[in-house]
Scaffold this active site. Structure first.
Site, PDB file in Angstrom:
ATOM      1  N   LEU A  41      17.259  17.773  17.677  1.00  0.00           N
ATOM      2  CA  LEU A  41      16.450  18.594  17.050  1.00  0.00           C
ATOM      3  C   LEU A  41      15.997  17.594  15.800  1.00  0.00           C
ATOM      4  CD1 LEU A  41      17.361  22.321  17.149  1.00  0.00           C
ATOM      5  CD2 LEU A  41      15.513  21.326  18.229  1.00  0.00           C
ATOM      6  N   ALA A  42      16.851  17.036  15.115  1.00  0.00           N
ATOM      7  CA  ALA A  42      16.868  16.402  13.669  1.00  0.00           C
ATOM      8  C   ALA A  42      17.803  15.470  13.478  1.00  0.00           C
ATOM      9  CB  ALA A  42      16.885  17.665  12.690  1.00  0.00           C
TER      10      ALA A  42
ATOM     11  N   GLY B   6      19.837  13.606  10.130  1.00  0.00           N
ATOM     12  CA  GLY B   6      20.143  13.767   8.704  1.00  0.00           C
ATOM     13  C   GLY B   6      20.733  12.350   8.372  1.00  0.00           C
ATOM     14  N   GLY B   7      21.268  12.149   7.220  1.00  0.00           N
ATOM     15  CA  GLY B   7      22.128  11.099   6.541  1.00  0.00           C
ATOM     16  C   GLY B   7      23.609  11.030   7.268  1.00  0.00           C
TER      17      GLY B   7
ATOM     18  N   ALA C  88      24.677  13.398   9.951  1.00  0.00           N
ATOM     19  CA  ALA C  88      24.708  14.426  11.003  1.00  0.00           C
ATOM     20  C   ALA C  88      23.494  14.448  11.828  1.00  0.00           C
ATOM     21  CB  ALA C  88      25.304  15.675  10.624  1.00  0.00           C
ATOM     22  N   GLU C  89      23.529  14.573  13.127  1.00  0.00           N
ATOM     23  CA  GLU C  89      22.333  14.840  13.935  1.00  0.00           C
ATOM     24  C   GLU C  89      22.576  16.126  14.478  1.00  0.00           C
ATOM     25  OE1 GLU C  89      24.030  12.127  17.686  1.00  0.00           O
ATOM     26  OE2 GLU C  89      23.787  11.118  15.788  1.00  0.00           O
ATOM     27  N   ILE C  90      21.513  16.642  14.756  1.00  0.00           N
ATOM     28  CA  ILE C  90      21.425  18.201  14.913  1.00  0.00           C
ATOM     29  C   ILE C  90      20.736  18.458  16.605  1.00  0.00           C
ATOM     30  CG2 ILE C  90      20.446  20.430  14.234  1.00  0.00           C
ATOM     31  CD1 ILE C  90      22.064  18.884  12.241  1.00  0.00           C
TER      32      ILE C  90
ATOM     33  N   LYS D  70      25.710  20.523  15.288  1.00  0.00           N
ATOM     34  CA  LYS D  70      25.777  19.480  14.175  1.00  0.00           C
ATOM     35  C   LYS D  70      26.824  18.813  14.333  1.00  0.00           C
ATOM     36  CE  LYS D  70      25.924  19.131   9.222  1.00  0.00           C
ATOM     37  NZ  LYS D  70      26.011  19.897   7.974  1.00  0.00           N
TER      38      LYS D  70
ATOM     39  N   ASP E 265      23.727  25.100  -4.813  1.00  0.00           N
ATOM     40  CA  ASP E 265      22.497  24.543  -4.332  1.00  0.00           C
ATOM     41  C   ASP E 265      21.311  25.617  -3.890  1.00  0.00           C
ATOM     42  OD1 ASP E 265      20.834  22.157  -3.657  1.00  0.00           O
ATOM     43  OD2 ASP E 265      21.692  21.742  -1.973  1.00  0.00           O
TER      44      ASP E 265
END
Length: 468
Positions: free
Chosen positions: A25-26, A28-29, A31-33, A51, A158
């Protein structure tokens, strides 16, 4: 980081225990999703999000500890207004988390689409208050969590429109506890470090003093103020100006910014965004109770069902896109995964609208990939520039400048070390590396100062170093 990490997508088609990996799906810096499926007897199927740490980080103990911290913290949170973490596992020496798959949109994206489609460009007030009240419920639960009879003292740190996901059923989910403060974390925040998004930080968070649950209350108050007025509260053209605006914390009542707002709402919102945390609501629950009390007193009750019906009326396109994309993913059709590092830098403006709906199931589970860590070395390396804090941050990867207020989805989570040294740098003084151990503190290089004395910003004068 830019580009696609080596080995990304290597889990496609694999089975991680009972989880069949269907699609990437996506990225990131850290991890991969993935979208995954759990299959059972008699045609049972359930879709979840997996994740997984990038393969090249699997042996990096710093990232592993951060990942495990996030998983342990998330596992302790079981509330309808917090994204659910179902399992922590390991596959070929790589840790992975399993989370619920949500169909919905981040509040940031809802605000943008509402601005494009709705008359007046704002979400109706009762729905805004309902979303904030639901967020308060989820955060209060997290703030109150204990382990072994001892409080965990969780602070999200956050809270922002990007980290509030609204499901198509109208339920708010607080997501991304990747930089949350908690007692049992193995990785501790270095003294003098600030974490969060500048535009939603509290004044005490900006100067790295003690933060507690009232920091999250402040962030929710900022979001409520922005949704009611249709204007960014602290966001300015540059990060430095935003930082300064938060420190000064000059806030007008919502009704002064939008004459359509009931003045009776002003004290409720203003109490949440009080500069001194002692003057804020003591808990997120108290803030939520004040909102619900206002709605009931005005006979304007609102529920998740009302939010869901509003979605049906104004977000039919997103509902259809989500259904179509899910069908493509389940059928195994190849779809380009979103690289969140690149998309965050672009501010989301150039993304395909179909991809934006995947923000629903993918972005919500990315733990800290958008965060930037800046240590003293970064400051020293940049000190030759006269650009100050604003350009220092830009040079380190956030050159995005938004045209107007539609930049909300691009606000980045910050992890800033030694912020006071950065502020001193604004005077044109070289900032030395922070001494460690018994190393004597070096003298400032006064020669690099401009010949004409530069007035020091008033808010910088009032900041005292937080060293003991």
């Amino acid at each position: 980081m830019s580009g696609i990490p080596a080995g990304a997508g290597s889990l496609l088609g694999k089975r991680l225990g009972k989880y069949e990996i269907l699609a990437l799906l996506a990225l990131g810096g850290t991890a991969e999703i993935y979208l995954a499926r759990i299959a059972g007897a008699a045609g049972f199927e359930k879709y979840v999000v997996v994740k997984c740490l990038h393969d090249h980080l699997a042996d990096d103990q710093t990232f592993v500890k951060m990942f495990l911290d996030e998983a342990r913290l998330a596992a302790a949170l079981d509330h309808s207004n917090i994204v659910q973490t179902m399992e922590l596992g390991e596959y070929e020496n790589r840790y992975f988390m399993v989370l619920e798959f949500l169909a919905g949109l981040s509040l940031a994206m809802i605000v943008r689409r509402a601005g494009e489609r709705l008359q007046g460009g704002r979400i109706p007030v009762p729905l805004v208050l309902n979303m904030i009240a639901q967020s308060c419920a989820g955060l209060h639960y997290a703030h109150e969590r204990t382990q072994g009879g001892k409080p965990l003292n969780i602070v999200h740190r956050d809270i922002s429109p990007q980290n509030l996901v609204i499901s198509f059923e109208g339920v708010v989910k607080v997501v991304d506890f990747g930089i949350a403060k908690a007692e049992h974390r193995e990785t501790k925040t270095q003294s003098g470090t600030i974490k969060g998004k500048f535009a939603y930080m509290s004044p005490e968070q900006c100067v790295a003093t003690n933060v507690d649950r009232r920091t999250d209350v402040f962030a929710l108050g900022v979001i409520a103020h922005e949704l009611l007025t249709g204007r960014r509260l602290f966001k300015k053209p540059s990060p430095y100006e935003t930082y300064q605006a938060v420190i000064e914390c000059h806030v007008k009542p919502p009704s002064a910014e939008n004459v359509e707002i009931d003045p009776a709402l002003d004290p409720i919102i203003m109490k949440a965004v009080a500069k001194d945390k002692e003057n804020r609501y003591p808990t997120a629950e108290a803030f939520g109770d004040a909102i619900v009390g206002y709605l009931h007193h005005r006979g304007k009750g609102s529920s998740p069902n009302d939010v869901s019906r509003w979605f049906d009326e104004h977000f039919a396109q997103e509902l259809e896109e989500h259904g179509a994309r899910m069908r493509e993913l389940i059928q195994g059709r190849e779809i380009q995964p979103i690289n969140w590092d690149e998309e965050e830098d672009k501010g989301g403006k150039d993304q395909d609208k179909g991809n934006m709906t995947v923000d629903l199931g993918a972005k919500l589970v990315i733990g800290g990939e958008k965060s930037q860590t800046l240590d003293t070395a970064d400051i020293v390396d940049a000190r030759g520039s006269s650009s100050g804090l604003s350009n220092l941050i830009d040079d380190l990867g956030d050159a995005h400048r938004a045209d107007g207020d539609d930049d909300m989805p691009a606000d980045r989570t910050r992890i800033e070390a030694n912020p006071l040294e950065k502020l001193r740098e604004l005077d044109g003084v070289n900032v030395p590396r922070t001494p460690t151990g018994n190393t004597p503190k070096p003298e400032l290089d006064i020669k690099s100062q401009p010949t004409k004395e530069t007035p020091r910003p008033e808010f910088v004068k009032n900041l005292a170093p937080q060293h003991k």
